[in-house]
Design an enzyme around this catalytic site. Sequence first.
Site, PDB file in Angstrom:
ATOM      1  CG  HIS A 131      -0.567   4.579  -1.021  1.00  7.02           C
ATOM      2  ND1 HIS A 131      -0.496   3.428  -0.273  1.00  7.02           N
ATOM      3  CD2 HIS A 131       0.718   4.950  -1.260  1.00  7.02           C
ATOM      4  CE1 HIS A 131       0.776   3.118  -0.061  1.00  7.02           C
ATOM      5  NE2 HIS A 131       1.541   4.022  -0.654  1.00  7.02           N
ATOM      6  CG  HIS A 136       3.660   6.738   2.787  1.00  7.32           C
ATOM      7  ND1 HIS A 136       4.676   5.876   3.139  1.00  7.32           N
ATOM      8  CD2 HIS A 136       3.128   6.219   1.644  1.00  7.32           C
ATOM      9  CE1 HIS A 136       4.770   4.898   2.250  1.00  7.32           C
ATOM     10  NE2 HIS A 136       3.835   5.075   1.337  1.00  7.32           N
ATOM     11  CB  SER A 196      -3.648   3.656   2.301  1.00  9.22           C
ATOM     12  OG  SER A 196      -2.746   2.851   1.566  1.00  9.22           O
TER      13      SER A 196
END
Length: 259
Positions: A131, A136, A196
């Site tokens: 994730h 990000h 994600s």
Amino acid sequence: MFRDAAGETLQPPARAWREYLVPQDWERFTSEEHGVWDMLFARQVPYLGTRIVTPFLGGISELGLDKPGIPELAALNAKLEPRTGWKLVSVAGIVPDDAFFAMLADRRFPIGNFIRPADSLDYLEEPDCFHDIFGHVPMLAHGPVARLMEIMGRLGVEAIAAGRGEVMSRLYWHTVEFGLAREDGEVKILGAGLASSFGEAHFALEAEVPRLRFTLKDAAATAYRNDRFQPLYFVSESLERTATELEALDLGGLSGLAG
Ligand SMILES: [Fe+2]
């Protein structure tokens, strides 16, 4: 620095985010764990295809995230830092909001030093490195998002010190975490929580849920869910404009957004 309603000067919290850092210990990841990354990557990228904002896929290739296995943070930082000044740091799990926003204010992004087990690809008790990195980091290489996240960090630190942290959490959530964005007239995935997640990436674009035009005021007034898919999504028209609008706000303006 800011003053509360009574004119008292309030001190932002000490920036003690460094106490949450741990070594990534990349050598410790097993071949099975690297395999989990590869499985998640191979499942996610074909779906995202043209459904995600263009800078995301650019970031994947520019940062070399398309190489097999869990990325080593030092190698990623060598590519990311010269681009936008952001640096990834390793943490053992969720960081409290005040430390999290203080990290963002200093252009540091926390990366969990673990990955989900192979038998629970879709279940996450807390954000893991898939994730945190896959979701990000590609957008941290994109100037407007890098700037927006730093501004959110700065305002978040001040808001938390004044007991209004929830406002900034909502703005963060409805943009870089679970936001959608309009690109060339089409609604696309923007946020890391969607990028994600196999299930919620589909849901956010395909389910019959409201997709509302993002405004600071509406997003600040809208609660979010961290225990299930979102009941609605905000569609950003321009992250540059959102960053500029946020930058112009003082704490009073930020608090006033949520009414
Ligand atoms: Fe996240």
